[in-house]
Motif scaffolding. Structure first.
Motif, PDB file in Angstrom:
ATOM      1  N   TYR A  19       0.876  -1.171   0.000  1.00  0.00           N
ATOM      2  CA  TYR A  19       0.000   0.000   0.000  1.00  0.00           C
ATOM      3  C   TYR A  19       0.908   1.214   0.000  1.00  0.00           C
ATOM      4  N   ALA A  56      -8.478 -15.217  -0.699  1.00  0.00           N
ATOM      5  CA  ALA A  56      -9.934 -15.245  -0.923  1.00  0.00           C
ATOM      6  C   ALA A  56     -10.334 -14.450  -2.152  1.00  0.00           C
ATOM      7  N   LEU A  58     -10.361 -11.376  -2.501  1.00  0.00           N
ATOM      8  CA  LEU A  58     -10.993 -10.097  -2.184  1.00  0.00           C
ATOM      9  C   LEU A  58     -10.093  -8.943  -2.622  1.00  0.00           C
ATOM     10  N   ILE A  59      -8.817  -9.133  -2.524  1.00  0.00           N
ATOM     11  CA  ILE A  59      -7.901  -8.137  -3.074  1.00  0.00           C
ATOM     12  C   ILE A  59      -6.902  -8.877  -3.976  1.00  0.00           C
ATOM     13  N   ASP A  78     -13.834 -17.174 -10.386  1.00  0.00           N
ATOM     14  CA  ASP A  78     -15.137 -17.603  -9.872  1.00  0.00           C
ATOM     15  C   ASP A  78     -15.135 -19.091  -9.543  1.00  0.00           C
ATOM     16  N   ARG A  81     -13.398 -19.467  -6.308  1.00  0.00           N
ATOM     17  CA  ARG A  81     -14.223 -19.038  -5.160  1.00  0.00           C
ATOM     18  C   ARG A  81     -15.223 -20.116  -4.766  1.00  0.00           C
ATOM     19  N   ARG A  82     -15.728 -20.808  -5.771  1.00  0.00           N
ATOM     20  CA  ARG A  82     -16.717 -21.840  -5.441  1.00  0.00           C
ATOM     21  C   ARG A  82     -16.099 -22.992  -4.657  1.00  0.00           C
ATOM     22  N   PHE A  86     -14.810 -19.044   3.466  1.00  0.00           N
ATOM     23  CA  PHE A  86     -14.098 -17.913   4.085  1.00  0.00           C
ATOM     24  C   PHE A  86     -14.817 -17.517   5.365  1.00  0.00           C
ATOM     25  N   VAL A  87     -14.066 -17.500   6.445  1.00  0.00           N
ATOM     26  CA  VAL A  87     -14.622 -17.066   7.729  1.00  0.00           C
ATOM     27  C   VAL A  87     -13.868 -15.802   8.124  1.00  0.00           C
ATOM     28  N   PRO A  88     -14.486 -14.645   7.884  1.00  0.00           N
ATOM     29  CA  PRO A  88     -13.773 -13.396   8.152  1.00  0.00           C
ATOM     30  C   PRO A  88     -13.625 -13.127   9.639  1.00  0.00           C
ATOM     31  N   SER A  90     -14.249 -10.305  11.210  1.00  0.00           N
ATOM     32  CA  SER A  90     -15.482  -9.694  11.734  1.00  0.00           C
ATOM     33  C   SER A  90     -16.648 -10.623  11.439  1.00  0.00           C
ATOM     34  N   ALA A  92     -19.623 -11.759   9.797  1.00  0.00           N
ATOM     35  CA  ALA A  92     -20.243 -11.392   8.527  1.00  0.00           C
ATOM     36  C   ALA A  92     -21.583 -12.085   8.398  1.00  0.00           C
TER      37      ALA A  92
ATOM     38  N   TRP B 400     -21.116  -5.252   7.450  1.00  0.00           N
ATOM     39  CA  TRP B 400     -21.416  -6.533   8.105  1.00  0.00           C
ATOM     40  C   TRP B 400     -20.446  -7.617   7.652  1.00  0.00           C
ATOM     41  N   GLY B 401     -19.878  -7.413   6.475  1.00  0.00           N
ATOM     42  CA  GLY B 401     -18.979  -8.431   5.934  1.00  0.00           C
ATOM     43  C   GLY B 401     -19.676  -9.395   5.008  1.00  0.00           C
ATOM     44  N   ARG B 405     -18.399 -11.818   1.890  1.00  0.00           N
ATOM     45  CA  ARG B 405     -18.701 -13.245   1.927  1.00  0.00           C
ATOM     46  C   ARG B 405     -19.428 -13.671   0.653  1.00  0.00           C
ATOM     47  N   VAL B 408     -16.891 -13.795  -2.112  1.00  0.00           N
ATOM     48  CA  VAL B 408     -16.040 -14.972  -2.058  1.00  0.00           C
ATOM     49  C   VAL B 408     -16.794 -16.220  -2.500  1.00  0.00           C
ATOM     50  N   SER B 409     -18.094 -16.118  -2.493  1.00  0.00           N
ATOM     51  CA  SER B 409     -18.891 -17.301  -2.827  1.00  0.00           C
ATOM     52  C   SER B 409     -18.752 -17.696  -4.291  1.00  0.00           C
ATOM     53  N   TYR B 567     -11.451  -4.131  -0.599  1.00  0.00           N
ATOM     54  CA  TYR B 567     -11.236  -4.565   0.791  1.00  0.00           C
ATOM     55  C   TYR B 567      -9.821  -4.308   1.259  1.00  0.00           C
TER      56      TYR B 567
END
Lengths: 321, 570
Positions: A19, A56, A58-59, A78, A81-82, A86-88, A90, A92, B400-401, B405, B408-409, B567
């Protein structure tokens, strides 16, 4: 829970993310085999969450490769991802929806039919111990229950690889135990698990292997025993003083050195060469005008290994990125 | 306690200084709304209208001085441009099609004449009911103008009447003097005539008496002569008749004597004859009757000439010619003033000028205010609710995230966005339908002649609002910022787009800006259908533009949606 062998893995090769001028992750490479639970251990700001976010998808990494179950994130994100759960860090979840409805949304979005999603949701709720709270809105659940549901939403579709970002933060011991059991069961079912935490106890208990990262770099990796071995296996003594002794008070003892920089003057952590040096150190401290309050002697652990490898404690004060 | 209060007090300012959203709402948002409202409503309070003033369309069927005076006065107003057209059809096209043309003034034929004659005249105002407030503002000016023209005309008439009244007084004084002279002259003349008449009457009486006497004497002489002639004739005729009469009288005497002798004889005979009476012979014969000539003479009518006045004898009529006195010469009264003309010019003050309102579209000229406010505030709250549903909803999901999620699905981002926008689009459409229904039930708003057509602009604005909210979410990018930025944008868009007041209130540049806003076009469609009562085709173009703007919003939102899925800061 059904036991289904899943041959899958998580692979990261030369991941880098920065960053601006600050490098969050620097040339990080590792892999997680199917059925393996690997701990990602590092202090706050070490780059754990950035690493998981890149895995994941996400970035996007600045460079490097991510493969989940052999699928390259740059080629078929995709599809990748399937295969992923992912268990963040926070929680979610949709607060207004019930536990069941939350699970149902994520099950169906992962491609399960309505009927199979319903059965899978009930099964997963049972696994995390929330069957009796299935119809309660999320906002009515306790923090521990939300954590368990958060985990359930990440695994309801039986992913080949599961990324867990500090899933036990703020969780009571009962819920933590439930989460551990669930994770272990999923790993036994064949999922590759990457478990991010800064609790070395969790890694020691849960993980088959651990990755020690600091400042975005991989410091070391291996089993817990291997990592402790890397740290030197020397006993450690912590002494708390009411009045600290004069400086250089333990200079006469061979091999004794400060294990970690002292955070406060009245507390000191020393690495010993053998256990006989304990009584000698207590006497030297007394002779040097020190008034000790308590002392403790530890066998070497991951924390010691981390300190030995990085030169600072695992629980850093820097902000997590 | 005071120390605690001070610490908390100071901390509140620290918190505020760190809360950019609160600062935004505290200062910038109200300033923006105040600016928009102030600039929009500036024309109502007399601000300069900018480059394009109001257009007033005028149909002058009168062509009299009053009509020209009104048109000239309207044209002198810097806030107004007068557009003269030949007929109402052209006027309708301009009022319906031009943004700042709220009304048409028709000056009926004969207005000036009626006004001069002291009658109240009425202009005909054809207003666009959508621009009711602008028309009202112009009517205020028109009212002032009419009063000024009426007052000016009254003043002029009053001055002219005063002048003519003075002139009339002079004329009347002159006439009065002339009348006095005439009266004196006429008195003299009457006396002269009476004297002449008495003289003529006396002479005529004398002469007639003399003439009558002469006629009477001549007549008596004629009568006497005629009577004498008649008497002579009668005496001759009566002498013959006298002789005949004597003969008859003698006969009758003899006859009477014979009769008596006979009767005596007969009586003796009868007595002598006794039973032989039947054998008595016939009695002796009676004497012969006078002859026919005698009897004819007796029965013949009298034949004598009737007394007569011989017409051949002339009766000399007396000469009764009288020399009549000559009439006295009429006095010269001079030229009399033309009082009738003066009176006709000064007998009436001019009338007053008023107007009657009509709708340019043929419907109601007066608008139910809820026809403006139900769709207007409906759109405003649709924008705000959509902002809450889409903008804040996305930010909530990100916080909420759950968005991560979902991401990521492996579910496509386009599918997630489509699902969210579609659901909010339908909710927004339902909201508009519900509001229109409530407006119809509670406030009696007009749904136009084709209420079903309202669904098209409602759907278009719902779509555009959903897409707009996505753009706001992408721009603001935090929950705290979405609401202030979005609310300010939604409120400004509603205000500028004519949801709160008619678009024509706004200055030119703001109306130009409004063309880029879906609210403007949607309100245009609703106004066409509801207030103007036009057909569904009138809403087609504005609905299409609203939809097109929504597509632009959607494209912008999709292009910048990566900000929502960023993110890297987490």
């Amino acid at each position: 829970m059904d036991v289904v062998r899943i041959c899958s893995s998580i692979e990261a090769a030369h991941l880098r993310k920065s960053y601006g001028a600050r490098v969050a992750v620097d040339d990080l490479s590792f892999s997680v085999k199917a059925g393996e639970v690997v701990g990602l251990l590092g202090p706050n700001g070490a780059g754990k969450t950035t690493t998981l976010s890149m895995l994941a998808t996400l970035i996007a990494p600045d460079s490097g490769e991510v493969r989940i179950a052999g699928i390259d994130s740059r080629v078929a994100p995709d599809d990748l991802r399937r295969k992923l759960g992912f268990v963040p860090q926070s929680i979610a979840l949709y607060p207004p929806l019930s536990a069941f409805q939350n699970l149902e949304v994520f099950a169906q979005i992962h491609g399960l039919t309505r009927r199979s999603a319903e059965a899978r949701c009930i099964e997963t709720l049972e696994a995390v111990g929330l069957r009796d709270r299935a119809d309660d809105p999320v906002w009515t659940l306790s923090g521990g229950m939300k954590r368990r549901l958060n985990l359930a939403c990440g695994m309801v579709h039986r992913p080949a690889a599961l990324l867990l970002d500090e899933p036990t933060v703020g969780v009571d011991p009962q819920s933590r135990e439930s989460i551990f059991l669930t994770i272990r069961a999923l790993a036994d079912a064949g999922a590759a698990m990457l478990y991010s935490t800064h609790y070395m106890e969790e890694v020691e208990r849960m993980c088959d292997r651990a990755l020690l990262i600091d400042g975005g770099k991989l410091i070391a990796q291996g089993t817990v025993a291997e990592l402790i071995e890397l740290g030197g296996r020397h006993p450690r003594m912590e002494i708390t003083f009411a009045k600290p002794p004069r400086p250089g008070w333990y200079d006469g003892l061979p091999g004794v050195k400060e294990a970690a920089p002292a955070s406060i003057k009245t507390k000191v952590a020393l690495e010993l060469t053998n256990l006989r040096q304990v009584s000698e150190l207590l006497e030297l401290a007394h002779n040097a005008g020190g008034q000790q309050v308590e002392f403790a002697v530890h066998s070497p652990n991951l924390s010691d290994a981390f300190i030995a490898l990085t030169g600072h404690a695992l629980r850093g004060a820097t902000t997590e990125i | 306690m005071l120390r605690t209060a001070w610490i908390v007090f100071r901390n509140e300012f620290r918190l505020l200084a760190r809360d950019r959203a609160a600062l935004f709402m505290l200062v910038l948002a109200p300033l923006v709304i105040i600016t928009v409202a102030g600039l929009s409503l500036g024309n109502i309070y007399g601000a300069q209208p900018g480059a394009e003033p109001y257009s007033i369309v005028v149909v002058n069927d009168d062509h009299g001085w009053l009509a020209h005076a009104l048109v000239d006065a309207l044209g002198r107003d810097p806030l107004v441009t007068v557009v003269s057209v030949a007929n109402l059809i052209d006027a309708r096209a301009i009022v319906g099609g031009r943004a700042r043309a709220p009304l048409c003034i028709l000056i009926p034929a004969g207005t000036t004449g009626a006004f001069e004659a002291g009658r109240d005249v009425h202009l005909r105002l054809y207003i666009d009911p959508v621009k009711r407030l602008e028309a009202g503002a112009i009517e205020l000016n028109l009212d002032r103008l009419c009063r000024e023209v009426t007052t000016r005309a009254h003043d002029l008439a009053q001055a002219r009447m005063t002048e003519q009244s003075s002139h009339l007084r002079d004329q009347l004084a002159q006439a009065s003097n002339q009348m006095k002279d005439a009266t004196a002259e006429l008195g003299q003349m009457r006396r002269q005539i009476e004297s002449d008449r008495a003289t003529a009457q006396a002479e005529m009486t004398a002469r007639i008496s003399q003439a009558i006497e002469q006629i009477r004497a001549a007549t008596v002489a004629q009568i006497d002569l005629s009577l004498a002639q008649t008497e002579t004739a009668v005496e001759g005729d009566l002498a013959a008749r006298h002789d005949a009469l004597i003969a008859v009288s003698r006969y009758l005497g003899q006859l009477q004597a014979s009769q008596r002798g006979f009767e005596t004889w007969l009586a003796k005979l009868k007595s002598a004859a006794g039973s032989h009476a039947s054998q008595i012979p016939a009695p002796p014969q009676w004497p012969a009757q006078p002859g026919q000539a005698v009897l004819a003479e007796l029965s013949k009518p009298l034949d004598f000439p009737a007394p007569r006045i011989d017409a051949a004898v002339p009766i000399a009529l007396p000469n009764i010619a009288i020399g009549l006195p000559s009439l006295p010469r009429l006095p010269d009264f001079g030229a009399m003033p033309d009082l009738g003309h003066i009176v006709s010019r000064t007998s009436a003050l001019p009338g007053t000028i008023g107007w009657n309102e009509h709708s340019i579209t043929g419907g109601e000229a007066n608008v139910n205010t809820f026809d403006q406010y139900v769709p207007g505030f409906g759109i405003t709250f649709l924008l705000v609710d959509m902002l809450w549903g889409v903008g804040v909803g996305l930010m909530d999901e990100r916080d909420w995230g759950t968005l991560a999620r979902l991401r990521v699905s492996g579910a496509p981002a386009s599918g997630m966005m489509l699902g969210k926008l579609m659901s909010r689009f339908l909710i927004g459409l339902g909201q508009m339908i519900l509001l229109f229904g409530a407006g119809w039930v509670l406030f009696g708003i007009s749904l136009g002649h084709n209420s079903w057509a309202l669904i098209f602009p409602a759907a278009a604005i719902s779509f555009a609002a959903a897409a707009f909210s996505l753009v706001i979410a992408c721009v603001a990018n935090t929950r705290d910022a979405v609401l202030p930025i979005g609310a300010m944008a939604a409120l400004a868009m509603s205000a500028i787009g004519g949801c709160w007041w008619p678009l024509d209130f706004e200055p030119y540049w703001m109306r130009a800006l409004a063309l880029a806003m879906p609210t403007t076009w949607t309100m245009g469609a609703f106004n066409n259908l509801m207030i103007r009562g036009l057909g569904p085709s009138s809403a087609a173009w504005p609905t299409g533009v609203t939809f097109a703007i929504g597509v632009v919003f959607l494209a912008l939102g999709i292009l910048s949606s990566s900000r929502i899925y960023d993110y890297s800061g987490q």
